[in-house]
Enzyme design. Sequence first.
Site, PDB file in Angstrom:
ATOM      1  CG  HIS A 120      -3.357  -1.089  -2.490  1.00  0.00           C
ATOM      2  ND1 HIS A 120      -3.681   0.237  -2.275  1.00  0.00           N
ATOM      3  CD2 HIS A 120      -3.376  -1.675  -1.258  1.00  0.00           C
ATOM      4  CE1 HIS A 120      -3.876   0.424  -0.983  1.00  0.00           C
ATOM      5  NE2 HIS A 120      -3.700  -0.715  -0.349  1.00  0.00           N
TER       6      HIS A 120
ATOM      7  CB  SER B 125      -0.913   0.021   1.230  1.00  0.00           C
ATOM      8  OG  SER B 125      -0.140   0.021   2.418  1.00  0.00           O
TER       9      SER B 125
END
Length: 530
Positions: free
Chosen positions: A151, A130
């Site tokens: 992600h 992230s």
Amino acid sequence: MTASGTSDRGLPRTSTVAVVGTGTMGQGIAQVALAAGHPVRLYDAAPGRAAQAADAIADRLGRLVAKGTLAAADRDAALGRLAPVDRLADLADTELAIEAILEELGAKQQLFTALETVVSDRCLLATNTSSLSVTAVAGALRCPGRLIGLHFFNPAPVLPLVEVVRGFATDRAAADRAYDTVAAWGKTPVRCADTPGFIVNRIARPFYAEAFRLYEEGGADPATIDAVLRESGGFRMGPFELTDLIGQDVNEAVTRSVWESLFHDPKFTPSLAQRRLVDAGLHGRKTGRGWYDHADEAPRPRPHTAEPCEAPAKIALHGDLGPAAGLVPLIEEAGIALVRSPAPVPKRRGRTFHVKPEPGAAAGEGGFLALPDGTRLSLTDGSAATTDPSAPGIRFDLAQDYRAATRIALAPSATAAPEAIAAATGLFQALGKQVSVVEDLPGMIVARTVAMLVDFAADAVARGVASAGDIDTAMRTGVNYPHGPLHWGDQLGAAWVRDVLENLHNAWPTGRYAPSQALIRRAATQGKLL
């Protein structure tokens, strides 16, 4: 292309997907791949952890069956495709390997280097990072072109958004294949360049940072700021309660990572108050205390809410209220007499408005409501009411929808009389709103936050982070904003957003609030952001 608009270049359902790292995120990603029909293998470096994760996934699928949202036969079929393994070598025939281990560059590079010796050259490698650079993760690989960022957002089985991040060396074919695979899984993929924070974690920074700064400046307490952003701004949660849910340590680490990766850009400066929470171990719900006390017996702090006041029988409207024009029909529906007086048209010289006031009106920019004693009630323009020398004034905050809003914030100038503050409070109470009176800080709460979000989004488009459509999609589906920031900016008008930021920049000339060149260009040409 399929009927859904995606191509057929994604992985076949018969392709095996490996998930490395079996914490909450790894389990969620595995569950998503299982639901899409893939055989899934779980691996974790800690002995026995993969088998425990498989049991946890089985429990979650069992709960879905109990709720009636999943057929027992589908659960059994999914569990038949799930296999925990003890050796990395057991992933040799996988065609997509997704990593969800700790956020440490060296650890991720070491894992993917090892995976390259096991899987075939056609296997896609994906990191769920992230905050780390996908390019840097791939930098240690023999074939960096096949590594992509995927992600997912937590909880992965529930939240639709997946940021598909293309590193500097990622092959376009690999990025397209990953994008199409995620779309076939029923997720909402968005394409993103490999820049700090990607889309969501980059553009969402002001939602937290401006609230924390307002608190540090003494503008209002956390409960009031949260309430105003929820009940006036239309956000699902306020930043203080949301970061308590996320974890102060997690949120602060992302903010710090983005700030450091962008060479300490002042727009991304972390919060000292949040840093103190982290240092004190007050990480939010998981530790029992963060901004709020989460003990079972602890009372929930209430936002500052003004006592009932009498509404004025009559007010005057001078000019156009701009983004707050929706207040006019609400005032009339409430039975308050509204006298319309045209305001002079301001002539612009650089960034300064020069206006000859009409009789009885204060000099200034934009429309306003005149209370019975002459105090001007106006939408915040990014400056403090106290800095306007023309007349006593009270600013009110931006609302996502003035009809739907249930709370409005007011910021009186230092010279506003108590009677005028009571009249302004009574006016909004007559419109069905609760009122929070806050300190007179430039930009107030919602306007300051939204203007920064719009500017961050416009700047990201200009820098090639992602397309305008993908940015708005990401912010609506990833963090549940009431509007995509670029759509919101078009509703408000790019010029209005620019002027709010310029006034904030004049108040704090550090560079934090300086509008981006992308926003300035759109405002100058009256162009659309989305």
